[in-house]
Design a protein around this motif. Sequence first.
Motif, PDB file in Angstrom:
ATOM      1  N   LEU A   1      16.100   1.686   0.244  1.00 47.02           N
ATOM      2  CA  LEU A   1      15.729   2.113  -1.021  1.00 47.02           C
ATOM      3  C   LEU A   1      16.947   2.603  -2.070  1.00 47.02           C
ATOM      4  O   LEU A   1      16.804   2.253  -3.056  1.00 47.02           O
ATOM      5  N   THR A   2      18.125   2.921  -1.641  1.00 46.81           N
ATOM      6  CA  THR A   2      19.220   3.181  -2.197  1.00 46.81           C
ATOM      7  C   THR A   2      19.807   1.715  -2.889  1.00 46.81           C
ATOM      8  O   THR A   2      20.334   1.830  -4.046  1.00 46.81           O
ATOM      9  N   SER A   3      19.575   0.861  -1.925  1.00 46.82           N
ATOM     10  CA  SER A   3      20.228  -0.517  -2.552  1.00 46.82           C
ATOM     11  C   SER A   3      19.304  -0.976  -3.577  1.00 46.82           C
ATOM     12  O   SER A   3      19.777  -1.904  -4.342  1.00 46.82           O
ATOM     13  N   LEU A   4      18.125  -0.611  -3.636  1.00 41.06           N
ATOM     14  CA  LEU A   4      17.422  -1.000  -4.942  1.00 41.06           C
ATOM     15  C   LEU A   4      18.051  -0.384  -6.262  1.00 41.06           C
ATOM     16  O   LEU A   4      17.829  -1.457  -7.348  1.00 41.06           O
ATOM     17  N   ALA A   5      18.871   0.439  -6.347  1.00 43.39           N
ATOM     18  CA  ALA A   5      19.547   0.841  -7.444  1.00 43.39           C
ATOM     19  C   ALA A   5      20.797  -0.037  -7.948  1.00 43.39           C
ATOM     20  O   ALA A   5      21.241  -0.007  -8.850  1.00 43.39           O
ATOM     21  N   GLY A   6      21.265  -0.764  -6.800  1.00 41.31           N
ATOM     22  CA  GLY A   6      22.195  -1.732  -6.965  1.00 41.31           C
ATOM     23  C   GLY A   6      23.482  -1.740  -5.884  1.00 41.31           C
ATOM     24  O   GLY A   6      23.459  -0.744  -5.055  1.00 41.31           O
ATOM     25  N   LEU A   7      23.851  -2.719  -5.624  1.00 38.20           N
ATOM     26  CA  LEU A   7      24.725  -3.071  -4.707  1.00 38.20           C
ATOM     27  C   LEU A   7      26.137  -3.307  -5.085  1.00 38.20           C
ATOM     28  O   LEU A   7      26.263  -4.553  -5.693  1.00 38.20           O
ATOM     29  N   PRO A   8      27.172  -2.582  -4.936  1.00 39.68           N
ATOM     30  CA  PRO A   8      28.526  -2.977  -5.393  1.00 39.68           C
ATOM     31  C   PRO A   8      28.964  -4.207  -4.987  1.00 39.68           C
ATOM     32  O   PRO A   8      29.722  -4.901  -5.408  1.00 39.68           O
ATOM     33  N   GLU A   9      28.596  -4.785  -3.739  1.00 38.75           N
ATOM     34  CA  GLU A   9      28.941  -5.875  -3.032  1.00 38.75           C
ATOM     35  C   GLU A   9      28.460  -7.184  -3.913  1.00 38.75           C
ATOM     36  O   GLU A   9      29.215  -8.157  -4.006  1.00 38.75           O
ATOM     37  N   LEU A  10      27.572  -7.038  -4.835  1.00 33.45           N
ATOM     38  CA  LEU A  10      27.006  -8.036  -5.508  1.00 33.45           C
ATOM     39  C   LEU A  10      27.619  -7.933  -6.963  1.00 33.45           C
ATOM     40  O   LEU A  10      27.244  -8.886  -7.471  1.00 33.45           O
ATOM     41  N   ASP A  11      28.245  -6.917  -7.419  1.00 33.94           N
ATOM     42  CA  ASP A  11      28.583  -6.533  -8.871  1.00 33.94           C
ATOM     43  C   ASP A  11      29.590  -7.796  -9.098  1.00 33.94           C
ATOM     44  O   ASP A  11      30.623  -8.184  -8.195  1.00 33.94           O
ATOM     45  N   GLY A  12      29.374  -8.511 -10.119  1.00 32.65           N
ATOM     46  CA  GLY A  12      30.404  -9.503 -10.625  1.00 32.65           C
ATOM     47  C   GLY A  12      30.341 -10.998  -9.944  1.00 32.65           C
ATOM     48  O   GLY A  12      31.085 -11.631 -10.304  1.00 32.65           O
ATOM     49  N   THR A  13      29.144 -11.048  -9.263  1.00 26.73           N
ATOM     50  CA  THR A  13      28.939 -12.250  -8.504  1.00 26.73           C
ATOM     51  C   THR A  13      27.926 -12.957  -9.370  1.00 26.73           C
ATOM     52  O   THR A  13      27.268 -12.418 -10.104  1.00 26.73           O
ATOM     53  N   ALA A  14      28.023 -14.255  -9.574  1.00 20.18           N
ATOM     54  CA  ALA A  14      27.191 -15.017 -10.247  1.00 20.18           C
ATOM     55  C   ALA A  14      25.764 -15.291  -9.651  1.00 20.18           C
ATOM     56  O   ALA A  14      25.395 -15.038  -8.445  1.00 20.18           O
TER      57      ALA A  14
ATOM     58  N   MET B   1      12.237 -18.427  -3.216  1.00 21.43           N
ATOM     59  CA  MET B   1      13.076 -17.318  -3.334  1.00 21.43           C
ATOM     60  C   MET B   1      14.409 -17.898  -4.079  1.00 21.43           C
ATOM     61  O   MET B   1      15.067 -18.783  -3.685  1.00 21.43           O
ATOM     62  N   SER B   2      14.747 -17.058  -4.888  1.00 18.77           N
ATOM     63  CA  SER B   2      16.055 -17.339  -5.765  1.00 18.77           C
ATOM     64  C   SER B   2      17.430 -17.290  -4.982  1.00 18.77           C
ATOM     65  O   SER B   2      17.187 -16.425  -4.023  1.00 18.77           O
ATOM     66  N   ASP B   3      18.635 -17.590  -5.279  1.00 22.31           N
ATOM     67  CA  ASP B   3      19.481 -17.178  -4.600  1.00 22.31           C
ATOM     68  C   ASP B   3      20.166 -16.228  -4.691  1.00 22.31           C
ATOM     69  O   ASP B   3      20.686 -15.554  -3.882  1.00 22.31           O
ATOM     70  N   LYS B   4      19.735 -15.328  -5.890  1.00 23.31           N
ATOM     71  CA  LYS B   4      20.269 -14.101  -6.175  1.00 23.31           C
ATOM     72  C   LYS B   4      19.690 -13.100  -5.134  1.00 23.31           C
ATOM     73  O   LYS B   4      19.961 -12.125  -4.465  1.00 23.31           O
ATOM     74  N   THR B   5      18.196 -13.281  -4.878  1.00 28.45           N
ATOM     75  CA  THR B   5      17.249 -12.417  -4.050  1.00 28.45           C
ATOM     76  C   THR B   5      17.667 -12.705  -2.567  1.00 28.45           C
ATOM     77  O   THR B   5      17.849 -11.723  -1.942  1.00 28.45           O
ATOM     78  N   LYS B   6      18.175 -13.886  -2.211  1.00 29.80           N
ATOM     79  CA  LYS B   6      18.566 -14.088  -1.105  1.00 29.80           C
ATOM     80  C   LYS B   6      19.695 -13.384  -0.657  1.00 29.80           C
ATOM     81  O   LYS B   6      20.055 -12.636   0.495  1.00 29.80           O
ATOM     82  N   ARG B   7      20.875 -13.219  -1.697  1.00 26.64           N
ATOM     83  CA  ARG B   7      22.158 -12.347  -1.594  1.00 26.64           C
ATOM     84  C   ARG B   7      21.792 -11.081  -1.401  1.00 26.64           C
ATOM     85  O   ARG B   7      22.588 -10.337  -0.517  1.00 26.64           O
ATOM     86  N   TRP B   8      20.794 -10.759  -2.127  1.00 27.59           N
ATOM     87  CA  TRP B   8      20.595  -9.081  -2.192  1.00 27.59           C
ATOM     88  C   TRP B   8      19.932  -8.705  -0.884  1.00 27.59           C
ATOM     89  O   TRP B   8      20.215  -7.923  -0.369  1.00 27.59           O
ATOM     90  N   ILE B   9      18.971  -9.515  -0.475  1.00 31.19           N
ATOM     91  CA  ILE B   9      18.390  -9.366   0.891  1.00 31.19           C
ATOM     92  C   ILE B   9      19.407  -9.389   2.223  1.00 31.19           C
ATOM     93  O   ILE B   9      19.462  -8.408   2.929  1.00 31.19           O
ATOM     94  N   LYS B  10      20.247 -10.192   2.051  1.00 31.39           N
ATOM     95  CA  LYS B  10      21.429 -10.300   2.958  1.00 31.39           C
ATOM     96  C   LYS B  10      22.415  -8.975   3.201  1.00 31.39           C
ATOM     97  O   LYS B  10      22.531  -8.372   4.013  1.00 31.39           O
ATOM     98  N   ALA B  11      22.768  -8.710   1.903  1.00 33.48           N
ATOM     99  CA  ALA B  11      23.736  -7.540   1.442  1.00 33.48           C
ATOM    100  C   ALA B  11      23.096  -6.170   1.942  1.00 33.48           C
ATOM    101  O   ALA B  11      23.577  -5.390   2.726  1.00 33.48           O
ATOM    102  N   ALA B  12      21.754  -6.241   1.437  1.00 37.62           N
ATOM    103  CA  ALA B  12      21.046  -5.062   1.909  1.00 37.62           C
ATOM    104  C   ALA B  12      20.700  -4.563   3.319  1.00 37.62           C
ATOM    105  O   ALA B  12      21.000  -3.637   3.773  1.00 37.62           O
ATOM    106  N   GLY B  13      20.476  -5.866   3.861  1.00 42.91           N
ATOM    107  CA  GLY B  13      20.290  -5.867   5.305  1.00 42.91           C
ATOM    108  C   GLY B  13      21.313  -5.385   6.214  1.00 42.91           C
ATOM    109  O   GLY B  13      21.250  -4.547   7.169  1.00 42.91           O
TER     110      GLY B  13
END
Length: 68
Positions: free
Chosen positions: A55-68, A1-13
Amino acid sequence: MSDKTKRWIKAAGIRAAKTMAQTAVAMLPTAATITAVDWRTVVGTAALAGVASILTSLAGLPELDGTA
């Protein structure tokens, strides 16, 4: 699992957990006393709010915008 996916799962959770807690707390004042609370409805509604949040988080998470 990529680091980006892990960050998304954590933020969405985290976002879903907060949404579920806020929904549950918002429903409590609808009962006159704590013993009159319909807990099945509170839990069900909070769970539905959590699903909607994910489901809303699938559209994007502002917490992750601008992170590598």
